[in-house]
Design an enzyme around this catalytic site. Structure first.
Site, mmCIF file in Angstrom:
data_model
loop_
_atom_site.group_PDB
_atom_site.id
_atom_site.type_symbol
_atom_site.label_atom_id
_atom_site.label_comp_id
_atom_site.label_asym_id
_atom_site.label_seq_id
_atom_site.Cartn_x
_atom_site.Cartn_y
_atom_site.Cartn_z
ATOM 1 N N HIS A 1 0.806 -1.227 0.000
ATOM 2 C CA HIS A 1 0.000 0.000 0.000
ATOM 3 C C HIS A 1 0.841 1.280 0.000
ATOM 4 C CE1 HIS A 1 -3.605 2.346 0.268
ATOM 5 N NE2 HIS A 1 -3.169 2.970 1.368
ATOM 6 N N HIS B 1 1.909 12.077 1.536
ATOM 7 C CA HIS B 1 2.415 10.847 2.150
ATOM 8 C C HIS B 1 3.914 10.649 1.952
ATOM 9 C CE1 HIS B 1 -1.695 9.895 3.016
ATOM 10 N NE2 HIS B 1 -2.026 9.830 1.743
#
Length: 492
Positions: free
Chosen positions: A342, A352
């Protein structure tokens, strides 16, 4: 808005969740969400529990949305905003199956999973090669779970087989309801994988799945973030019904994302409760002790599904399993190795940043030594394709890294990429879409990424790949010193 931002920031720190530059969106219009469907009485009771508004406020606040300007893609293409969440209701009887999906379950076997509101329905599957004619039957297991005020219906898992490759099977679940059909993967190359992450259940999700279904494929790979239920358990049911037309006809192989965690320290310490109950993967067939990571073999390809949100250091069960799993692969018989996880290890989007770095530092050497061909990731709501990399440098014997977290999530796209462009990043774009990996033979594969337009899908990026098991430069580690395969002049 200042209160929400402060609340969300503190919540992120308390739950140890990652932050990234963003704003906190206002709470959605619940009346607007429910205009898409009339809920059954049973689901309405679940949605209207006293705890639901609290959970909704918490979970929506925890996951910010990025709305920054794009520097990533062609100037003549207009970025599409996020679209509304769709709730899909149950239109069959309580005995009929719903949320039906297929997964591979070891050599020549598949697992059929579904849910019934009627708890007396047996966990059995009748199947055969002709419509309405079932000459085989298998009996499996069932489970259920509770989540605060929510109680799941009966969840069935039945392993069927042995099955013939490249064959259409017709099946019925529990002795009730409609007939379904699915096709097993082919016995030999070519084989085609559809790959997309961060799917959700929005109008963009519907668009992406329609584009996926408009062209044939063999196996669906999903690198985490399935339903975006985020503690709201009825959304798991809605998601299962939404994807059923696709997941019941081709094997869906999934792994965990951060939206599957669904845990709260002290209050709800056990993670992945809904995911583990609903999406049973073949972990035990690959020697794994956890449904959060596993591997499977299909048509000359070894696919490893890793868990970004469970332990991965050198002393962890996942690390030791991965090391042993990769060591078993015979690249002469299985020339392709693909890894799915992921949180990306390489990422030039501002969203992120660095969240996969710990896992990369721990496990990257294992993948490099095993000559993994491709690594797919999600999490970042954009598309990005890298060159072959090892340890932050271009390396012809490293994997190709591809981020494809653009399936259709409710949070919107990650629109800001870092500048200047890294020489390791070959293509990057913030758009919804899906990818296709077509492995043609032992040496060559074609990768393509298809951007969602309003009513059609356009191939925006493609690359030819050469299996590292047949690369003269890299094959010595894989096949031993006696191997001398030919060199192909591919791009990667």
């Amino acid at each position: 808005m200042d209160f929400l931002h402060a609340f969300a920031t503190n919540s992120l720190q308390f739950f140890n969740l990652p932050k990234h530059p963003s704003y906190i969106p206002p709470l959605p219009n619940l009346q607007k969400l429910t205009t898409h469907v009339s809920l059954t009485h049973k689901n309405m009771e679940k949605l209207c529990s006293p705890f639901f508004p609290i959970l909704l406020s918490l979970t929506i606040s925890f996951f910010p949305q990025i709305i920054l300007q794009s520097h990533a893609s062609p100037d003549d293409y207009i970025r599409h905003p996020p679209r509304n969440v769709i709730l899909t209701h149950h239109q069959r009887s309580e005995s009929d199956p719903q949320q039906v999906h297929i997964s591979l379950a070891g050599k020549d076997y598949a697992r059929v999973s579904w849910i019934t509101d009627d708890e007396t329905v047996q966990s059995k599957v009748e199947y055969g090669k002709k419509p309405g004619s079932y000459n085989a039957m298998a009996v499996g297991e069932n489970t259920s779970y509770k989540f605060f005020f929510y109680s799941s219906s009966k969840i069935h898992h039945v392993k069927i087989g042995p099955l013939e490759p490249g064959t259409v099977y017709y099946y019925r679940c529990g002795g009730y309801g409609p007939e379904f059909s699915f096709r097993t993967p082919p016995p030999t190359f070519p084989i085609e994988f559809v790959v997309l992450g961060d799917l959700g259940q929005t109008e963009w999700t519907v668009s992406t799945l329609e584009h996926v279904g408009s062209k044939d494929y063999d196996v669906f790979l999903l690198p985490g973030d399935l339903s975006y239920a985020d503690f709201q358990q009825p959304l798991w049911d809605s998601f299962g019904r939404l994807v059923e037309p696709y997941a019941s006809s081709r094997p869906w192989m999934v792994t965990i994302g951060n939206h599957e965690i669904e845990s709260i320290p002290i209050i709800l310490p056990h993670s992945f409760k809904a995911y583990n109950a609903r999406w049973r993967m073949p972990y035990d067939d690959s020697g794994s002790s956890s449904n959060l990571y596993y591997s499977f073999q299909v048509t000359g390809t070894h696919v490893v599904m890793l868990g970004s949100y469970t332990d991965f250091d050198a002393d962890s069960a996942q690390y030791k399993w991965l090391e042993a799993d990769l060591a078993k692969v015979d690249r002469k018989k299985t020339p392709w190795v693909v890894v799915v996880l992921h949180a990306p290890w390489y990422n030039t989007n501002t969203a992120h940043q660095g969240e996969g770095e710990g896992m990369r530092k721990s496990m990257e050497k294992l993948l490099y030594k095993a000559r993994v061909d491709v690594v797919f990731a999600g999490h970042v709501h954009a598309y990005e394709r890298f060159t072959r990399i090892y340890d932050n440098k271009a390396d012809p014997c490293g994997p190709v890294y591809i981020t494809i977290g653009d399936g259709g999530n409710r949070e919107g796209l990650a629109l800001k990429f870092k500048e200047p462009v890294s020489p390791l990043s070959l293509y990057r774009e913030s758009s919804f879409g899906h990818g296709r990996l077509k492995i043609l033979n032992e040496t060559r594969a074609h990768w393509s990424w298809h951007r969602n337009n309003e009513s059609n899908s356009v191939m925006a990026d493609e690359a030819w790949l050469e299996s590292l098991s047949t690369s003269r430069e890299c094959a010595a580690t894989v096949n031993g010193p006696e191997s001398s395969p030919s060199i192909l002049n591919d791009e990667l």
